[in-house]
Design a protein around this motif. Structure first.
Motif, PDB file in Angstrom:
ATOM      1  N   PRO A 137       0.844  -1.250   0.070  1.00 50.06           N
ATOM      2  CA  PRO A 137      -0.157  -0.068   0.023  1.00 50.06           C
ATOM      3  C   PRO A 137       0.961   1.316   0.143  1.00 50.06           C
ATOM      4  O   PRO A 137       2.038   1.323   0.498  1.00 50.06           O
ATOM      5  N   VAL A 138       0.457   2.447  -0.509  1.00 53.61           N
ATOM      6  CA  VAL A 138       1.000   3.645  -0.588  1.00 53.61           C
ATOM      7  C   VAL A 138       0.728   4.137   1.053  1.00 53.61           C
ATOM      8  O   VAL A 138      -0.208   4.286   1.278  1.00 53.61           O
ATOM      9  N   PRO A 139       1.675   4.445   1.597  1.00 56.85           N
ATOM     10  CA  PRO A 139       1.802   4.962   3.029  1.00 56.85           C
ATOM     11  C   PRO A 139       1.167   6.269   3.149  1.00 56.85           C
ATOM     12  O   PRO A 139       1.373   7.248   2.137  1.00 56.85           O
ATOM     13  N   GLY A 140       0.052   6.428   3.812  1.00 56.21           N
ATOM     14  CA  GLY A 140      -0.488   7.731   4.079  1.00 56.21           C
ATOM     15  C   GLY A 140      -1.800   8.024   2.994  1.00 56.21           C
ATOM     16  O   GLY A 140      -2.243   8.982   3.169  1.00 56.21           O
ATOM     17  N   ARG A 141      -1.976   7.057   2.123  1.00 56.58           N
ATOM     18  CA  ARG A 141      -3.188   7.117   1.257  1.00 56.58           C
ATOM     19  C   ARG A 141      -4.235   6.369   1.507  1.00 56.58           C
ATOM     20  O   ARG A 141      -4.196   4.963   1.375  1.00 56.58           O
ATOM     21  N   HIS A 142      -5.340   6.682   1.755  1.00 61.31           N
ATOM     22  CA  HIS A 142      -6.485   5.915   2.287  1.00 61.31           C
ATOM     23  C   HIS A 142      -6.181   4.756   3.044  1.00 61.31           C
ATOM     24  O   HIS A 142      -6.430   3.712   2.617  1.00 61.31           O
ATOM     25  N   PRO A 143      -5.647   5.080   4.153  1.00 61.80           N
ATOM     26  CA  PRO A 143      -5.510   3.952   5.206  1.00 61.80           C
ATOM     27  C   PRO A 143      -6.777   2.953   5.507  1.00 61.80           C
ATOM     28  O   PRO A 143      -6.590   2.097   5.859  1.00 61.80           O
ATOM     29  N   LEU A 144      -7.789   3.746   5.688  1.00 69.62           N
ATOM     30  CA  LEU A 144      -9.046   3.064   5.700  1.00 69.62           C
ATOM     31  C   LEU A 144      -9.438   1.949   4.702  1.00 69.62           C
ATOM     32  O   LEU A 144      -9.819   1.063   5.058  1.00 69.62           O
ATOM     33  N   ARG A 145      -9.119   2.584   3.453  1.00 69.07           N
ATOM     34  CA  ARG A 145      -9.560   1.770   2.392  1.00 69.07           C
ATOM     35  C   ARG A 145      -8.657   0.455   2.482  1.00 69.07           C
ATOM     36  O   ARG A 145      -9.080  -0.804   2.017  1.00 69.07           O
ATOM     37  N   VAL A 146      -7.575   0.735   2.804  1.00 74.59           N
ATOM     38  CA  VAL A 146      -6.392  -0.183   2.827  1.00 74.59           C
ATOM     39  C   VAL A 146      -6.843  -1.522   3.863  1.00 74.59           C
ATOM     40  O   VAL A 146      -6.699  -2.755   3.715  1.00 74.59           O
ATOM     41  N   ALA A 147      -7.291  -0.927   5.130  1.00 78.34           N
ATOM     42  CA  ALA A 147      -7.237  -1.733   6.213  1.00 78.34           C
ATOM     43  C   ALA A 147      -8.819  -2.677   5.796  1.00 78.34           C
ATOM     44  O   ALA A 147      -8.737  -3.683   5.933  1.00 78.34           O
ATOM     45  N   GLN A 148      -9.803  -1.957   5.319  1.00 79.76           N
ATOM     46  CA  GLN A 148     -10.964  -2.729   5.040  1.00 79.76           C
ATOM     47  C   GLN A 148     -10.807  -3.676   3.813  1.00 79.76           C
ATOM     48  O   GLN A 148     -11.220  -4.611   3.945  1.00 79.76           O
ATOM     49  N   SER A 149      -9.958  -3.319   2.807  1.00 77.03           N
ATOM     50  CA  SER A 149      -9.462  -4.431   1.742  1.00 77.03           C
ATOM     51  C   SER A 149      -8.805  -5.669   2.367  1.00 77.03           C
ATOM     52  O   SER A 149      -9.344  -6.720   2.416  1.00 77.03           O
ATOM     53  N   GLN A 150      -7.956  -5.357   3.455  1.00 74.11           N
ATOM     54  CA  GLN A 150      -7.215  -6.376   4.203  1.00 74.11           C
ATOM     55  C   GLN A 150      -8.185  -7.220   4.857  1.00 74.11           C
ATOM     56  O   GLN A 150      -8.290  -8.545   5.097  1.00 74.11           O
ATOM     57  N   ALA A 151      -9.316  -6.547   5.666  1.00 72.43           N
ATOM     58  CA  ALA A 151     -10.351  -7.351   6.376  1.00 72.43           C
ATOM     59  C   ALA A 151     -11.199  -8.179   5.475  1.00 72.43           C
ATOM     60  O   ALA A 151     -11.413  -9.365   5.755  1.00 72.43           O
ATOM     61  N   ARG A 152     -11.394  -7.780   4.278  1.00 73.23           N
ATOM     62  CA  ARG A 152     -12.373  -8.447   3.072  1.00 73.23           C
ATOM     63  C   ARG A 152     -11.264  -9.561   2.851  1.00 73.23           C
ATOM     64  O   ARG A 152     -12.036 -10.786   2.514  1.00 73.23           O
TER      65      ARG A 152
END
Length: 141
Positions: A103-118
């Motif tokens: 992931p690109v640091p600092g860019r949409h961390p919530l989207r990254v976390a939710q993608s990993q959760a899915r």
């Protein structure tokens, strides 16, 4: 003062015997997926990034677990066994593809976390499917 050391483990053999803490990570994934952008109760960005890293690490362990369990299925089994193995390989391939892109640091961390959760949820489904297709070993009385 004692300091830890960094260990280079390209074969991932050091964490092969670590049991997966499924319930904890299921709860974490559910919590992350319940977060909505712009909500005032969201944790700080740094915490969301740490959650994404934790889910990423767990997903990597889960990929290996699904892979080893699928490889243990008999090759000449029933159609359900072949289907479970095939679907597991598809899920593994998708997971590896998604985990290989940092992931690109600092860019949409919530989207990254939710993608990993899915991704964690999808890998749990694949693992359950493979475990359900595994032949039951018969024990003698």
């Amino acid at each position: 003062m004692t300091y830890g050391s960094i260990v280079h483990d390209p074969t991932s053999s050091l964490d092969a015997d670590i049991p997966l803490d499924r319930s904890l990570h299921e709860q974490l994934a559910a919590t992350v997926l319940s977060w909505t952008p712009g909500d005032d109760s969201l944790p700080p960005t740094a915490d969301i990034e740490q959650v994404a890293l934790r889910l990423t690490g767990y997903a990597n362990l889960l990929v290996r677990e699904v892979q080893s369990t699928a490889m243990a299925l008999p090759r000449d089994g029933q159609a359900s066994t072949v289907a479970a193995r095939t679907l597991a390989h598809i899920a593994i391939g998708e997971a590896i593809r998604r985990l290989s892109v940092p992931p690109v640091p600092g860019r949409h961390p919530l989207r990254v976390a939710q993608s990993q959760a899915r991704l964690v949820r999808a890998l749990h489904v694949a693992l359950d499917r493979v475990l359900a297709a595994a032949p039951v070993s018969v024990t003698s009385p």
